[in-house]
Design a protein around this motif. Structure first.
Motif, PDB file in Angstrom:
ATOM      1  N   PHE A  14      41.963  48.891  44.930  1.00 17.19           N
ATOM      2  CA  PHE A  14      43.089  48.273  45.645  1.00 17.19           C
ATOM      3  C   PHE A  14      44.086  47.688  44.632  1.00 17.19           C
ATOM      4  CE2 PHE A  14      45.796  45.866  48.031  1.00 17.19           C
ATOM      5  CZ  PHE A  14      45.348  44.698  48.651  1.00 17.19           C
ATOM      6  N   MET A  15      43.618  46.932  43.692  1.00 20.81           N
ATOM      7  CA  MET A  15      44.553  46.349  42.718  1.00 20.81           C
ATOM      8  C   MET A  15      45.094  47.424  41.775  1.00 20.81           C
ATOM      9  SD  MET A  15      45.263  43.286  43.404  1.00 20.81           S
ATOM     10  CE  MET A  15      45.066  43.504  45.156  1.00 20.81           C
ATOM     11  N   LYS A 104      43.423  38.164  39.212  1.00 19.16           N
ATOM     12  CA  LYS A 104      42.762  36.874  39.479  1.00 19.16           C
ATOM     13  C   LYS A 104      41.451  37.144  40.214  1.00 19.16           C
ATOM     14  CE  LYS A 104      42.657  36.492  43.219  1.00 19.16           C
ATOM     15  NZ  LYS A 104      41.820  37.322  44.183  1.00 19.16           N
ATOM     16  N   TYR A 133      51.559  35.849  44.258  1.00 22.62           N
ATOM     17  CA  TYR A 133      52.255  35.150  45.358  1.00 22.62           C
ATOM     18  C   TYR A 133      53.335  34.192  44.849  1.00 22.62           C
ATOM     19  CZ  TYR A 133      48.709  37.145  48.382  1.00 22.62           C
ATOM     20  OH  TYR A 133      47.892  38.013  49.051  1.00 22.62           O
ATOM     21  N   TYR A 161      43.660  29.797  52.857  1.00 23.10           N
ATOM     22  CA  TYR A 161      43.776  31.241  52.662  1.00 23.10           C
ATOM     23  C   TYR A 161      42.670  31.852  53.526  1.00 23.10           C
ATOM     24  CZ  TYR A 161      45.245  35.602  50.474  1.00 23.10           C
ATOM     25  OH  TYR A 161      45.753  36.867  50.232  1.00 23.10           O
ATOM     26  N   GLN A 163      41.060  34.912  55.863  1.00 19.97           N
ATOM     27  CA  GLN A 163      40.974  36.331  56.166  1.00 19.97           C
ATOM     28  C   GLN A 163      39.823  36.542  57.137  1.00 19.97           C
ATOM     29  OE1 GLN A 163      40.553  38.195  52.305  1.00 19.97           O
ATOM     30  NE2 GLN A 163      42.758  38.257  51.965  1.00 19.97           N
ATOM     31  N   TRP A 165      38.014  39.894  57.207  1.00 18.16           N
ATOM     32  CA  TRP A 165      37.472  41.248  57.002  1.00 18.16           C
ATOM     33  C   TRP A 165      35.957  41.273  56.809  1.00 18.16           C
ATOM     34  CZ3 TRP A 165      34.889  42.099  52.411  1.00 18.16           C
ATOM     35  CH2 TRP A 165      35.125  41.187  51.385  1.00 18.16           C
ATOM     36  N   ARG A 175      31.649  42.344  45.738  1.00 13.39           N
ATOM     37  CA  ARG A 175      32.205  41.025  46.062  1.00 13.39           C
ATOM     38  C   ARG A 175      31.148  40.073  46.621  1.00 13.39           C
ATOM     39  NH1 ARG A 175      37.844  40.603  46.233  1.00 13.39           N
ATOM     40  NH2 ARG A 175      39.038  42.515  46.224  1.00 13.39           N
ATOM     41  N   ASP A 188      37.993  34.148  45.186  1.00 15.42           N
ATOM     42  CA  ASP A 188      38.939  35.207  45.564  1.00 15.42           C
ATOM     43  C   ASP A 188      40.205  34.613  46.175  1.00 15.42           C
ATOM     44  OD1 ASP A 188      38.903  37.938  47.958  1.00 15.42           O
ATOM     45  OD2 ASP A 188      39.934  37.713  46.049  1.00 15.42           O
ATOM     46  N   LEU A 189      40.027  33.619  47.055  1.00 17.28           N
ATOM     47  CA  LEU A 189      41.162  33.131  47.858  1.00 17.28           C
ATOM     48  C   LEU A 189      41.608  31.716  47.482  1.00 17.28           C
ATOM     49  CD1 LEU A 189      39.958  34.564  51.281  1.00 17.28           C
ATOM     50  CD2 LEU A 189      41.454  35.634  49.580  1.00 17.28           C
ATOM     51  N   HIS A 192      44.025  31.683  44.628  1.00 16.00           N
ATOM     52  CA  HIS A 192      45.458  31.882  44.895  1.00 16.00           C
ATOM     53  C   HIS A 192      46.147  30.581  45.306  1.00 16.00           C
ATOM     54  CE1 HIS A 192      46.363  36.125  44.536  1.00 16.00           C
ATOM     55  NE2 HIS A 192      45.373  36.485  45.312  1.00 16.00           N
ATOM     56  N   ASN A 278      45.613  37.701  56.730  1.00 15.13           N
ATOM     57  CA  ASN A 278      45.882  37.326  55.339  1.00 15.13           C
ATOM     58  C   ASN A 278      46.725  36.056  55.320  1.00 15.13           C
ATOM     59  OD1 ASN A 278      45.436  38.007  52.572  1.00 15.13           O
ATOM     60  ND2 ASN A 278      47.573  38.632  52.386  1.00 15.13           N
ATOM     61  N   TYR A 340      54.315  42.738  50.745  1.00 18.36           N
ATOM     62  CA  TYR A 340      53.242  42.395  49.807  1.00 18.36           C
ATOM     63  C   TYR A 340      53.442  43.081  48.463  1.00 18.36           C
ATOM     64  CZ  TYR A 340      48.427  42.352  47.947  1.00 18.36           C
ATOM     65  OH  TYR A 340      47.316  42.199  47.150  1.00 18.36           O
TER      66      TYR A 340
END
Ligand code: SOE
Length: 396
Positions: A14-15, A104, A133, A161, A163, A165, A175, A188-189, A192, A278, A340
């Motif tokens: 993804f990144m 990150k 962000y 933050y 989510q 999923w 993860r 992870d969140l 940010h 998100n 995004y």
């Protein structure tokens, strides 16, 4: 003839896609003096990096990251592998005297984060962490309004933050394994929103005043023999054919803190916050006004100006898509929204500015900056695990 810098990206996923898009798009929208060349992408054999390179216009594909980093043609290493694989390529890049960017959180452990920060500083190499962000125009506007004194002295910061999923049906993956991820939703969140609010406010956390963490889904199915490449890629020691593997990290982590100006704050990171896709959001309250942001409505910043006459005070919802706002004028005409992916393209531009000796549009997070965010994350985990308040001076 413009100057160029050969980029090597370590990792895919993804990144890898969002960074490849950014390095490819930045020359089209920003025309930087220092142009990036998508020189080499590294992936493991079964990830088929050549196929990835063809899709995303990388000139070369490699299955040996050590060799790629040593290649004298490469000027910038961009790391998008999972958290446990940030430090090894980063340290190799620093040892080779190369600029290095990393996703990150900076690492899976505070120790590695400290070592990366110290090594980059000692070697005098440019280092960057993709806290993308910061480059959302609404967040960059919040940064400017605070520095212009528009909300006065900050009293409260509350950030979430959220989510959804990671529900019970999601199979095991890297993860969920502590050795690979370091922590779950927290690293992870919360990474940010700790970075974003430190960036906007300029404040530093001095004390964690309590934290709580929970793993709701204690174990996850390891699909029998048919793990996807993503699941298999970093779960090689998870016996395929095993029925389930234990989840070793948090699904949700909340913490309270105090800042160096006396303000207080609350942070929430969750991966099973049903209904929140998100929701990277904050509210910052000051003596002269307040700011509100929600990435799910990312082109808007809400501003409350408490200096206006009381009868006409109210929240102003500012659409940050006019050229007066950072980056926007490089994309589309006023009023056309961005998304995004643009945060990554804008960040690629700022990295190229800094590497070219120019000033980025808004400050970039270095390894040392990201290490200080990682210290806050670590202090919160200590607070949660030992059920105590934690002074930041005790977390190095
Ligand atoms: C988690 O799903 C995630 O991909 C984060 O790892 C990213 O940093 C965030 O930008 C989107 O969500």
């Amino acid at each position: 003839m413009s100057k160029t810098i050969n980029v090597a990206m370590i990792g895919q996923g993804f990144m890898g896609r969002s960074h490849s898009n950014a390095w490819g798009q930045v020359k089209r929208f920003f025309k930087p003096e220092l142009m990036p060349v998508l020189h080499t992408v590294y992936g493991m054999e079964f990830e088929n990096p050549k196929a990835f390179a063809d899709v995303w216009d990388w000139q070369n594909a490699s299955t040996n990251w050590e060799e790629t980093i040593k290649d004298p043609a490469i000027g910038l290493i961009d790391i998008v592998t999972p958290n446990f694989m940030h430090a090894p390529p980063a340290q190799a890049a620093i040892a080779a005297g190369k600029a290095v960017a990393c996703e990150k959180p900076i690492s899976a452990t505070l120790e590695e984060a400290r070592e990366m920060s110290q090594a980059a500083e000692k070697a005098g190499v440019e280092s960057f962490v993709w806290f993308c962000y910061r480059r959302t125009p609404a967040v960059a506007l919040a940064y400017k309004l605070v520095r212009d004194g528009m909300i006065g002295d900050i009293r409260h910061i509350r950030a979430t933050y959220l989510q959804e999923w990671a529900d019970d049906s999601v199979p095991f993956a890297w993860r969920f394994k502590k050795a690979y991820a370091g922590s779950g939703a927290h690293g992870d969140l919360n990474a940010h929103i700790v970075d974003m609010t430190r960036f906007i406010s300029g404040l530093e956390v001095t004390e964690i005043c309590g934290a709580i963490t929970e793993t709701f889904v204690k174990e996850r199915v390891v699909p029998d023999g048919n793990m996807t490449d993503e699941e298999l890629r970093y779960s090689k020691d998870i016996k395929t054919g095993a029925v389930k593997a234990a989840v070793e990290v948090d699904d949700t982590t909340l913490f309270l803190c105090r800042f160096d100006n006396g303000a207080i704050g609350s942070y929430e990171a969750a991966r099973q916050a049903t209904g929140n896709y998100n929701r990277n959001a904050f509210e910052i309250n000051g003596t002269k006004g307040s700011l509100k942001f929600n990435f799910e409505d990312m082109n808007y910043l809400e501003f409350f100006d408490a200096t206006r006459p009381r009868p006409i005070q109210g929240w102003t919802k500012i659409l940050c898509t006019n050229a007066v706002h950072p980056y926007v004028g490089n994309y589309w005409p006023d009023g056309h929204l961005i998304g995004y992916e643009h945060g990554f393209t804008s960040m690629a531009y700022d990295i190229l500015l800094q590497l070219n000796g120019q000033t980025p549009t808004v400050p970039l997070a270095s390894f040392t900056d990201a290490y200080n965010t990682q210290r806050v994350l670590e202090a919160a985990l200590i607070s949660a695990n030992e059920k105590k308040w934690v002074n930041m001076s005790d977390v190095k």
